[in-house]
Motif scaffolding. Structure first.
Motif, mmCIF file in Angstrom:
data_model
loop_
_atom_site.group_PDB
_atom_site.id
_atom_site.type_symbol
_atom_site.label_atom_id
_atom_site.label_comp_id
_atom_site.label_asym_id
_atom_site.label_seq_id
_atom_site.Cartn_x
_atom_site.Cartn_y
_atom_site.Cartn_z
ATOM 1 N N GLY A 1 0.770 -1.238 0.000
ATOM 2 C CA GLY A 1 0.000 0.000 0.000
ATOM 3 C C GLY A 1 0.804 1.292 0.000
ATOM 4 N N PRO A 2 1.732 1.467 0.949
ATOM 5 C CA PRO A 2 2.487 2.733 0.980
ATOM 6 C C PRO A 2 3.228 3.020 -0.329
ATOM 7 C CG PRO A 2 2.781 1.534 3.030
ATOM 8 C CD PRO A 2 2.058 0.612 2.100
ATOM 9 N N TRP A 3 3.836 1.979 -0.890
ATOM 10 C CA TRP A 3 4.570 2.160 -2.147
ATOM 11 C C TRP A 3 3.617 2.480 -3.287
ATOM 12 C CZ3 TRP A 3 4.525 -0.843 -6.700
ATOM 13 C CH2 TRP A 3 5.491 -0.484 -7.641
ATOM 14 N N LEU A 4 2.483 1.784 -3.337
ATOM 15 C CA LEU A 4 1.516 2.014 -4.409
ATOM 16 C C LEU A 4 0.931 3.423 -4.332
ATOM 17 C CD1 LEU A 4 -0.359 -1.424 -4.334
ATOM 18 C CD2 LEU A 4 1.247 -0.612 -6.076
ATOM 19 N N LEU A 5 0.621 3.881 -3.134
ATOM 20 C CA LEU A 5 0.063 5.232 -2.983
ATOM 21 C C LEU A 5 1.099 6.298 -3.310
ATOM 22 C CD1 LEU A 5 -2.007 4.765 0.300
ATOM 23 C CD2 LEU A 5 -2.913 5.168 -1.995
ATOM 24 N N ALA A 6 2.366 6.012 -3.023
ATOM 25 C CA ALA A 6 3.423 6.985 -3.327
ATOM 26 C C ALA A 6 3.545 7.226 -4.826
ATOM 27 C CB ALA A 6 4.754 6.504 -2.757
ATOM 28 N N LEU A 7 3.088 6.258 -5.630
ATOM 29 C CA LEU A 7 3.127 6.443 -7.071
ATOM 30 C C LEU A 7 2.232 7.591 -7.518
ATOM 31 C CD1 LEU A 7 3.013 2.711 -8.245
ATOM 32 C CD2 LEU A 7 5.017 4.211 -8.134
ATOM 33 N N PHE A 8 1.149 7.837 -6.766
ATOM 34 C CA PHE A 8 0.258 8.956 -7.081
ATOM 35 C C PHE A 8 0.896 10.297 -6.725
ATOM 36 C CE2 PHE A 8 -2.564 5.379 -6.806
ATOM 37 C CZ PHE A 8 -3.609 5.650 -7.663
ATOM 38 N N GLY A 9 1.772 10.283 -5.723
ATOM 39 C CA GLY A 9 2.408 11.504 -5.223
ATOM 40 C C GLY A 9 2.698 11.306 -3.747
ATOM 41 N N THR A 10 3.666 12.015 -3.234
ATOM 42 C CA THR A 10 4.073 11.807 -1.844
ATOM 43 C C THR A 10 2.950 12.089 -0.854
ATOM 44 O OG1 THR A 10 4.951 14.073 -1.799
ATOM 45 C CG2 THR A 10 6.494 12.289 -2.331
ATOM 46 N N SER A 11 2.089 13.012 -1.143
ATOM 47 C CA SER A 11 1.016 13.361 -0.207
ATOM 48 C C SER A 11 -0.052 12.269 -0.111
ATOM 49 C CB SER A 11 0.352 14.675 -0.632
ATOM 50 O OG SER A 11 -0.269 14.546 -1.909
ATOM 51 N N PHE A 12 -0.076 11.349 -1.061
ATOM 52 C CA PHE A 12 -1.119 10.323 -1.083
ATOM 53 C C PHE A 12 -0.841 9.180 -0.105
ATOM 54 C CE2 PHE A 12 -1.751 12.563 -4.997
ATOM 55 C CZ PHE A 12 -3.102 12.466 -5.275
ATOM 56 N N VAL A 13 0.386 9.067 0.408
ATOM 57 C CA VAL A 13 0.741 7.962 1.306
ATOM 58 C C VAL A 13 -0.097 7.989 2.581
ATOM 59 C CG1 VAL A 13 2.633 6.900 2.598
ATOM 60 C CG2 VAL A 13 3.070 7.907 0.366
ATOM 61 N N THR A 14 -0.598 9.134 2.966
ATOM 62 C CA THR A 14 -1.417 9.246 4.177
ATOM 63 C C THR A 14 -2.723 8.453 4.065
ATOM 64 O OG1 THR A 14 -2.437 11.273 3.314
ATOM 65 C CG2 THR A 14 -0.495 11.514 4.727
ATOM 66 N N GLY A 15 -3.044 7.975 2.862
ATOM 67 C CA GLY A 15 -4.274 7.213 2.689
ATOM 68 C C GLY A 15 -4.139 5.731 2.977
ATOM 69 N N HIS A 16 -2.966 5.268 3.459
ATOM 70 C CA HIS A 16 -2.777 3.829 3.679
ATOM 71 C C HIS A 16 -3.728 3.277 4.732
ATOM 72 C CE1 HIS A 16 -0.440 0.190 5.171
ATOM 73 N NE2 HIS A 16 -0.818 -0.106 3.945
ATOM 74 N N SER A 17 -3.944 4.017 5.797
ATOM 75 C CA SER A 17 -4.857 3.536 6.840
ATOM 76 C C SER A 17 -6.282 3.403 6.307
ATOM 77 C CB SER A 17 -4.834 4.496 8.040
ATOM 78 O OG SER A 17 -5.231 5.810 7.648
#
Length: 450
Positions: free
Chosen positions: A331-347
């Motif tokens: 999840g964290p790596w996949l969300l980072a592909l959208f942009g660094t700010s998107f990683v907060t959506g892992h939870s």
């Protein structure tokens, strides 16, 4: 031996196993394409414009699909029956009237929406006016595409049914975006929606030509027979069910858009999009199970119907569980592909997956109920789940933001799953879970005349 028999049936064109494998393969490819295209759009547009685009696009998909009045699913129920009975005039009537009705309704809704916007434009954010107007123009082709999908699925043509919407359209959107950039246009939400408009018209009209040409070549020429009195009692409850279904799966994105900023919509949508990759398993099994349920019901084979239901639940849950665990770990790596700010959506992904896994546990239970004529029962189930979802969203989103939206969606899915399980057990006498044994249907179902 069983594996050899199954492999042999997979290789035979027209079998349910072949349809399921093809649908599953298309969904794998389409899931990858959709995921990559959303990453590229998010990086091109940035959080704000991507949030605007996703908010409008979700609204367009909901309204455009509902413009079909439930006929895409109704076609799947009636077309096999008409083929079996040799009622070719009814096939011609249904496949002509349904697309015209869908496009007419979508066009009317687009016109009403445009007039409504003129009167409330002062209460709409300025950056939303043009994107919403473009979205209204897309509605008729969304409705047409869904209708062609239903006709192709009912005819056993999974490639023609699924490829235009799930493979060609997202690729075409990206292609038009690249063309716009080459012509000097910016990467704004309005440009992305214009690209979506062009791509939707291209794919829906192309799909219509392919489906109707192939269908009419196989159906003998007979006068068109219209049975609206027979179709509407089936289609309208399905419309309500689909409305509730879309609200259950998309109301969180829409309500986040109403309560929070476009950037929050973008993060929530990205998290939901990643974990929604699990849904391609559910969709593939449902796509194959619907015609199988309809054929078993048409043949009056209740033992086969029970077997298909439990088998479908197993094929839904275990692959969904395995894929969900993989996605959560990555999840964290996949969300980072959208942009660094998107990683907060892992939870958010974890919360949403709990709801998806619960729904997968009972397989395509709602499809079984609808194919068996239990539309009213499904309406009650979905209505209760939607009301619960809306109430919880309204309470939780202002308090907890995007986490509140995820909790609301998870809770609504659990409520929906419990009600579907109880309904199938009450109606068919089948304990429908991924761990169930195939049970004999109850005596009430045995007495039904299909």
């Amino acid at each position: 031996m069983r594996f050899q028999i199954l492999a042999g049936r997979v290789l035979v064109s027209g079998t349910p196993e072949r349809f399921a494998l093809t649908a599953f393969s298309i969904r794998i490819v389409s899931a990858a394409i959709a995921f990559l295209s959303q990453i590229m759009l998010a990086r091109l547009m940035g959080g704000f414009d991507y949030g605007v685009f996703t908010f409008v696009w979700v609204l367009v998909i909901i309204v455009g699909t509902l413009s079909g009045f439930g006929f895409p699913t109704t076609i799947i129920r009636f077309l096999p029956q008409y083929r079996a009975d040799g009622q070719f005039g009814h096939i011609r009537g249904l496949t002509l009237a349904a697309p015209l009705l869908a496009m007419g309704t979508a066009s009317l809704l687009a016109l009403i929406g445009w007039f409504a916007m003129q009167h409330v434009s002062a209460h709409i954010e300025a950056y939303m006016l043009v994107p919403l107007t473009i979205g209204l123009m897309i509605l008729p082709m969304i409705a047409l595409g869904d209708m062609m999908d239903g006709i192709a699925r009912a005819s056993g043509w999974p490639i023609i049914a699924l490829s235009p919407t799930y493979i060609v359209r997202p690729l075409a959107i990206l292609a038009f975006m690249k063309l716009a950039a080459a012509l000097g246009y910016d990467h704004s939400a309005r440009v992305a929606l214009i690209a979506a408009l062009l791509a939707t018209y291209l794919t829906s009209m192309g799909q219509c030509l392919l489906v109707m040409k192939r269908l009419l070549a196989q159906v003998p020429r007979e006068p068109h027979a219209l049975e609206f009195a027979k179709w509407l009692p089936v289609a309208l409850p399905i419309l309500v069910i689909e409305l509730f279904g879309f609200l259950l799966t998309n109301s969180d994105v829409v309500m986040v858009g109403f309560f929070l900023r476009p950037e929050d919509v973008a993060i929530y949508f990205a998290a939901a999009k990643v974990i929604a990759l699990v849904n391609f398993v559910i969709f593939a099994v449902k796509a194959a199970a619907g015609p199988r349920f309809a054929n078993a019901i048409a043949a009056g084979n209740t033992a086969q119907l029970s077997h298909i239901a439990v088998e479908s639940a197993r094929w839904t849950f275990f692959p969904s569980l395995a894929l969900g665990v993989v996605l959560l770990l990555a999840g964290p790596w996949l969300l980072a592909l959208f942009g660094t700010s998107f990683v907060t959506g892992h939870s958010l992904m974890l919360v949403l997956f709990i709801g998806i896994a619960c729904k997968a546990f009972v397989g395509p239970a709602e499809t079984l109920l609808m194919m068996a004529g239990e539309q009213k029962l499904c309406v009650g189930i979905y209505g209760g789940a939607v009301m619960f979802s809306i109430i919880v969203n309204v309470i939780f989103i202002p308090l907890f933001g995007t986490v509140g939206a995820a909790l609301s969606t998870m809770s609504a899915m659990i409520v929906e799953t419990v009600m579907l399980h109880v309904a199938v057990r009450y109606r068919f006498g089948v304990v429908l879970t991924a761990f169930s044994n195939v049970a004999e249907p109850n005596s009430a179902f045995e007495r039904e005349k299909w």
